[in-house]
Structure formats: C-alpha cells, structure tokens
Design an enzyme around this catalytic site. Structure first.
Site, PDB file in Angstrom:
ATOM      1  N   HIS A 137     -13.555  23.895  19.527  1.00  0.00           N
ATOM      2  CA  HIS A 137     -12.897  22.954  20.448  1.00  0.00           C
ATOM      3  C   HIS A 137     -12.772  23.616  21.804  1.00  0.00           C
ATOM      4  O   HIS A 137     -12.353  24.777  21.909  1.00  0.00           O
ATOM      5  CB  HIS A 137     -11.510  22.576  19.934  1.00  0.00           C
ATOM      6  CG  HIS A 137     -10.685  21.848  20.952  1.00  0.00           C
ATOM      7  ND1 HIS A 137     -11.054  20.639  21.479  1.00  0.00           N
ATOM      8  CD2 HIS A 137      -9.516  22.191  21.561  1.00  0.00           C
ATOM      9  CE1 HIS A 137     -10.140  20.239  22.360  1.00  0.00           C
ATOM     10  NE2 HIS A 137      -9.203  21.169  22.431  1.00  0.00           N
ATOM     11  N   HIS A 155     -12.078  22.668  26.337  1.00  0.00           N
ATOM     12  CA  HIS A 155     -11.635  21.700  27.329  1.00  0.00           C
ATOM     13  C   HIS A 155     -12.706  21.589  28.414  1.00  0.00           C
ATOM     14  O   HIS A 155     -12.394  21.507  29.603  1.00  0.00           O
ATOM     15  CB  HIS A 155     -10.296  22.120  27.938  1.00  0.00           C
ATOM     16  CG  HIS A 155      -9.167  22.139  26.971  1.00  0.00           C
ATOM     17  ND1 HIS A 155      -7.857  22.370  27.346  1.00  0.00           N
ATOM     18  CD2 HIS A 155      -9.126  21.965  25.624  1.00  0.00           C
ATOM     19  CE1 HIS A 155      -7.066  22.339  26.284  1.00  0.00           C
ATOM     20  NE2 HIS A 155      -7.815  22.093  25.220  1.00  0.00           N
ATOM     21  N   TYR A 183     -32.994  16.116  24.223  1.00  0.00           N
ATOM     22  CA  TYR A 183     -32.288  17.175  23.506  1.00  0.00           C
ATOM     23  C   TYR A 183     -30.856  16.773  23.172  1.00  0.00           C
ATOM     24  O   TYR A 183     -30.303  17.214  22.159  1.00  0.00           O
ATOM     25  CB  TYR A 183     -32.333  18.488  24.294  1.00  0.00           C
ATOM     26  CG  TYR A 183     -33.587  19.253  23.977  1.00  0.00           C
ATOM     27  CD1 TYR A 183     -33.606  20.192  22.951  1.00  0.00           C
ATOM     28  CD2 TYR A 183     -34.768  18.992  24.654  1.00  0.00           C
ATOM     29  CE1 TYR A 183     -34.770  20.877  22.628  1.00  0.00           C
ATOM     30  CE2 TYR A 183     -35.932  19.663  24.339  1.00  0.00           C
ATOM     31  CZ  TYR A 183     -35.927  20.606  23.320  1.00  0.00           C
ATOM     32  OH  TYR A 183     -37.088  21.259  22.995  1.00  0.00           O
TER      33      TYR A 183
END
Length: 221
Positions: free
Chosen positions: A96, A98, A121
């Site tokens: 994860h 930001h 891609y």
C-alpha cells in the site's frame, strides 16, 4: 521464500520505493503472507529505513507475536489475502502506498475505476483498478468493500491485482514483493500519464469527514 528472505525482501523493496519517490515520510506499508502467519511493516515506519528484525510478526489469526507494533492496515491486508487467494493461490504480498498521481485522480469526480485501458502494459500487468469510496484510514468498511470488489471482478472472470482507496492510495498484490512492486510502478506511471492530459480543481474533504478524522486521530485541522 523463507521468513528470513521475506524480511530482507520487504526492506529492499521498501527502500527502493522510497528512494524513487513512490512513498514518502511514514506513508505506506508492505506485508508478506507466510505459511504460518504474516510479516508487515510497523506502524509509522518509513519504508526507506526498515530493519528486518523489527518487522511485525503475526500468527495465522492475525495476533502479533513479535517485532514492532504492526501497521493498522494488517486487517485490510488479511482481507485482501483471503479474497485474492480464491482466484490466485500464489498471492503472498500486499503493498500500500500514497502514490501521488494515483491519489490525485481520486480528488475530483467519483469514478468506478481509476483508469481506462491507456497502455498495453497497464492492461497486461495491472488490469482493472476499482475505486473504493473514501473511508478514514483503517476503517473496517473499506476492507469489506475491497473484499467485495475482489470477489466481484474475480467471479466475472477478470481477477484484479489492485484497488484504489479514494484520497489514500493504491493497494496492490502479487506473489512476491518484487512482483507487487512492479504492479505498483506500472499503475502509478499510468496514472501520471493520465494526469498529464487533464486539469482540474480538487474538492476538499467536507466538514463531516474532517470531524471524523479529528475524533479518530486528533487531526490538525
């Protein structure tokens, strides 16, 4: 991959993402699913300066058994593993971040998916990226919606490798930290391409959302 190798790889990938600007400050986290539990980066840790010995260790039920205090996102990560492994049994890493361009794309008009099929891609390496409505960091409602999205796309024959949390950032997954990092890189670069072709003024969080952050985290606003 042994646990020792997984610890080293989490730190290597975290440092690489930090040095290249895919993560900043103490934002973001990385986890690896082991045969008997999980490793995850500690809460408020900078991914550029991780210590393999201090990564949080949890058992198969998500109870911490060692290391520094686990990131609160372990609940979301475990939901992702449970849902994604139904469609790809080798799923073993969640990242994860930001990432700037991904987050920027969620600051305006709500959308169902983060990006169209802009590049080959992106289509091959990432695929569909459903957008999850805004919830405060760590909210259980977000984890539930992520699991539902994984189930929905997987059941329709198009398993996903990423979701986008509105105003927070992407969660991506794959069979190794290096492979998950590649998904993230392709996703963020495609979001950057999209941003280069649009100009918009983002709306701020509303008063209720800001008040919830104050109550939950003592936000400075």
């Amino acid at each position: 991959m042994t646990e020792t190798e997984a610890r080293e790889e989490i730190c290597r990938v975290g440092r690489s993402l930090f040095e290249r600007g895919y993560v900043h400050a103490t934002a973001g986290n990385i986890s690896v699913r082991l045969d008997d539990g999980f490793l995850i980066t500690p809460t408020d840790a900078c991914l550029g300066f991780l210590d393999p010995a201090r990564l949080a260790r949890l058992d198969a039920q998500g109870r911490q058994t060692g290391g520094d205090r686990a990131s609160k996102t372990i609940a979301l990560h475990t939901r992702i593993y449970a849902a994604a492994r139904r469609f790809d049994a080798n799923t073993a890493c969640v990242i994860h971040t930001h990432s700037t361009h991904c987050v920027a794309l969620t600051l305006n008009t709500p959308q169902e998916e983060l990006l169209p099929a802009l590049t080959p891609y992106f289509v091959m390496k990432v695929g569909h990226v459903p957008v999850i409505a805004y919830h405060r960091p760590g909210a259980p409602e977000a984890a539930e919606q992520v699991a539902q999205a994984i189930e929905r796309f997987g059941s329709s024959g198009t398993p996903i490798r990423a979701v986008m949390l509105t105003r927070l950032g992407p969660n991506v997954w794959h069979d190794t930290p290096a492979a998950a990092m590649s998904v993230l890189e392709e996703l963020e670069e495609t979001a950057r391409l999209q941003m280069l072709t649009q100009t918009a003024r983002p709306a701020p969080l509303d008063a209720d959302q800001i008040d919830e952050l104050r109550r939950a985290f003592g936000a400075r606003w």
